[in-house]
Design a protein around this motif. Structure first.
Motif, short mmCIF file in Angstrom:
data_model
loop_
_atom_site.label_atom_id
_atom_site.label_comp_id
_atom_site.label_asym_id
_atom_site.label_seq_id
_atom_site.Cartn_x
_atom_site.Cartn_y
_atom_site.Cartn_z
N TYR A 170 -0.04 36.56 -39.05
CA TYR A 170 -0.14 35.11 -38.89
C TYR A 170 -1.59 34.65 -38.89
CZ TYR A 170 0.88 30.45 -37.02
OH TYR A 170 0.98 29.09 -36.83
N ASP A 171 -2.42 35.37 -38.14
CA ASP A 171 -3.84 35.02 -38.07
C ASP A 171 -4.52 35.15 -39.43
OD1 ASP A 171 -3.60 34.50 -35.38
OD2 ASP A 171 -4.34 36.47 -34.74
N ALA A 172 -4.15 36.19 -40.18
CA ALA A 172 -4.74 36.39 -41.51
C ALA A 172 -4.37 35.26 -42.45
CB ALA A 172 -4.28 37.73 -42.08
N ALA A 173 -3.11 34.83 -42.38
CA ALA A 173 -2.67 33.72 -43.23
C ALA A 173 -3.42 32.45 -42.88
CB ALA A 173 -1.16 33.52 -43.09
N LEU A 174 -3.60 32.21 -41.60
CA LEU A 174 -4.30 30.99 -41.17
C LEU A 174 -5.78 31.05 -41.54
CD1 LEU A 174 -4.04 28.28 -39.83
CD2 LEU A 174 -4.30 29.37 -37.59
N ASP A 175 -6.39 32.22 -41.43
CA ASP A 175 -7.79 32.37 -41.83
C ASP A 175 -7.96 32.04 -43.32
OD1 ASP A 175 -8.64 33.06 -39.32
OD2 ASP A 175 -8.60 35.23 -39.69
N GLN A 176 -7.01 32.45 -44.14
CA GLN A 176 -7.09 32.16 -45.57
C GLN A 176 -7.00 30.68 -45.83
OE1 GLN A 176 -3.97 34.77 -47.07
NE2 GLN A 176 -5.54 36.15 -47.90
N VAL A 177 -6.17 29.97 -45.08
CA VAL A 177 -6.06 28.53 -45.24
C VAL A 177 -7.39 27.86 -44.87
CG1 VAL A 177 -4.95 26.45 -44.34
CG2 VAL A 177 -3.57 28.45 -44.88
N ARG A 178 -7.98 28.30 -43.78
CA ARG A 178 -9.25 27.72 -43.35
C ARG A 178 -10.33 27.94 -44.40
NH1 ARG A 178 -8.89 30.23 -37.30
NH2 ARG A 178 -8.42 28.34 -36.14
N GLU A 179 -10.40 29.15 -44.93
CA GLU A 179 -11.41 29.43 -45.95
C GLU A 179 -11.19 28.58 -47.20
OE1 GLU A 179 -11.12 33.60 -46.63
OE2 GLU A 179 -11.80 34.15 -44.61
N ALA A 180 -9.94 28.42 -47.59
CA ALA A 180 -9.63 27.61 -48.77
C ALA A 180 -9.97 26.14 -48.53
CB ALA A 180 -8.17 27.75 -49.15
N SER A 181 -9.72 25.68 -47.30
CA SER A 181 -10.01 24.30 -46.98
C SER A 181 -11.52 24.04 -46.96
CB SER A 181 -9.41 23.96 -45.59
OG SER A 181 -9.67 22.62 -45.25
N GLU A 182 -12.28 25.00 -46.44
CA GLU A 182 -13.75 24.83 -46.41
C GLU A 182 -14.34 24.86 -47.81
OE1 GLU A 182 -14.98 27.97 -43.89
OE2 GLU A 182 -14.25 27.02 -42.03
N ALA A 183 -13.70 25.62 -48.69
CA ALA A 183 -14.22 25.75 -50.05
C ALA A 183 -13.82 24.59 -50.93
CB ALA A 183 -13.71 27.06 -50.67
N ALA A 184 -12.83 23.82 -50.51
CA ALA A 184 -12.32 22.71 -51.35
C ALA A 184 -13.30 21.56 -51.40
CB ALA A 184 -10.99 22.24 -50.78
#
Length: 338
Positions: free
Chosen positions: A324-338
């Motif tokens: 769960y934490d890994a999936a959420l980390d990926q969302v955060r990284e994608a959001s910061e990169a957008a």
């Protein structure tokens, strides 16, 4: 005739509700939806009366106290059986008991309950009267506007009148016909045309009843529908687009939403997920209901893929939380990169 108890707080919650959906609205889904909205009325999956009487009742009716307000939907067509099931369900503390007169599945038809009961309103009236006699909370009905070759302009007002005479004053109407021959349950949720104007006219014709509208409700439609109806019930949109459907739902009551973005909701879910995992759940039992949380937002695909592909390999609570934490980390990284 015993009175059908009315709780003003539950009626207020019914301003917006999440439909009972088989295989979807289990206790994990409801817990997730409750995190998103403190106010919306939630419904269980349909549980048949025979299952409540003869089956693993504690497992079927288990719920978390934090889910409230939450309603139990029962399926059946035998008044005595439904009365007994209602009495057995009472100790579980649901805020409402709802009779299913809307599901069009083959399994439901073979058991002579669900939408096919629109053909026998007198039987439905006897069923709800028997349930009311055994229920400490309000008994309600969820129905269609008609089935097969029925004329909904005649069938629906007659049905509502009979429900009112039997003591029911709150009904949710799915604004589609159910075609019991030739359409799958999935098709029955999509192909019969929506008839919102008819349902709106029912509210004008039955001003003393609390009527909610269901069927095809998409995010953003709720406020307009509430100008016609007492309540709005959302179904698949709440499941596939939970943030868009429920993230700002509490504003319908004049409250501030619990979170400003879906990431906040995902973080709030973590301790709940941890508790469920340590109670014996697997991460898939929970995460499958959350795949649409970031719908149409940066990282949504990574979120879905990570949770979907990794769930079968996460066998312990620690592994489930790490996924769960890994999936959420990926969302955060994608959001910061957008």
């Amino acid at each position: 005739m015993p009175a059908n108890p009315v709780d003003p707080a539950i009626r207020d919650a019914a301003r917006l509700s999440v439909a009972p959906m088989m295989d979807w609205t289990d206790r994990f889904c409801r817990g997730f939806h409750r995190v998103l909205s403190r106010r919306a009325l939630l419904y269980t999956e349909m549980v048949t009366a025979p299952a409540i009487i003869h089956g693993p009742r504690d497992r079927l009716l288990r719920r978390d106290g934090a889910e409230q307000p939450v309603a139990l939907q029962i399926g059946g067509s035998d008044p005595e059986e439904l009365a007994r099931a209602t009495a057995l369900a009472a100790p579980f503390g649901y805020d409402e008991i709802n009779l299913n007169v809307g599901c069009p599945s083959d399994r439901v038809q073979s058991g002579c309950f669900g939408a096919v009961l629109m053909k026998t309103p007198d039987l439905v009236a006897r069923c709800v009267a028997a349930m009311i006699a055994e229920s400490p909370v309000e008994v309600t009905v969820k129905c269609r506007i008609g089935v097969d070759d029925q004329d909904p302009e005649q069938v629906l007002p007659d049905f509502l009148s009979r429900m009112r005479d039997a003591g029911v004053s709150r009904v949710t109407i799915h604004a589609r016909m159910a075609w019991l021959e030739g359409l799958s349950p999935k098709d029955n949720r999509e192909i019969p045309p929506l008839n919102y104007p008819l349902v709106h006219r029912m509210k004008a014709a039955f001003p003393d009843m609390h009527l909610s509208i269901n069927g095809g409700i998409q995010p953003g439609m709720e406020a307009e529908q509430l100008t016609h109806m007492d309540g709005v019930m959302i179904g698949r949109a709440a499941y596939h687009q939970p943030w868009d459907s429920l993230g700002a739902a509490d504003t319908l009551w004049g409250d501030a939403p619990p979170f400003t973005d879906p990431t906040g909701a995902a973080l709030a879910m973590r301790p709940l997920i941890e508790a469920w995992l340590h109670d014996g759940a697997r991460i898939h039992n929970i995460s499958r209901h959350m795949l649409g949380l970031f719908h149409a937002r940066p990282g949504a695909r990574l979120w879905r893929r990570t949770l979907s592909e990794g769930a079968s390999k996460a066998h312990t609570p620690e592994q489930g939380l790490a996924l769960y934490d890994a999936a959420l980390d990926q969302v955060r990284e994608a959001s910061e990169a957008a």
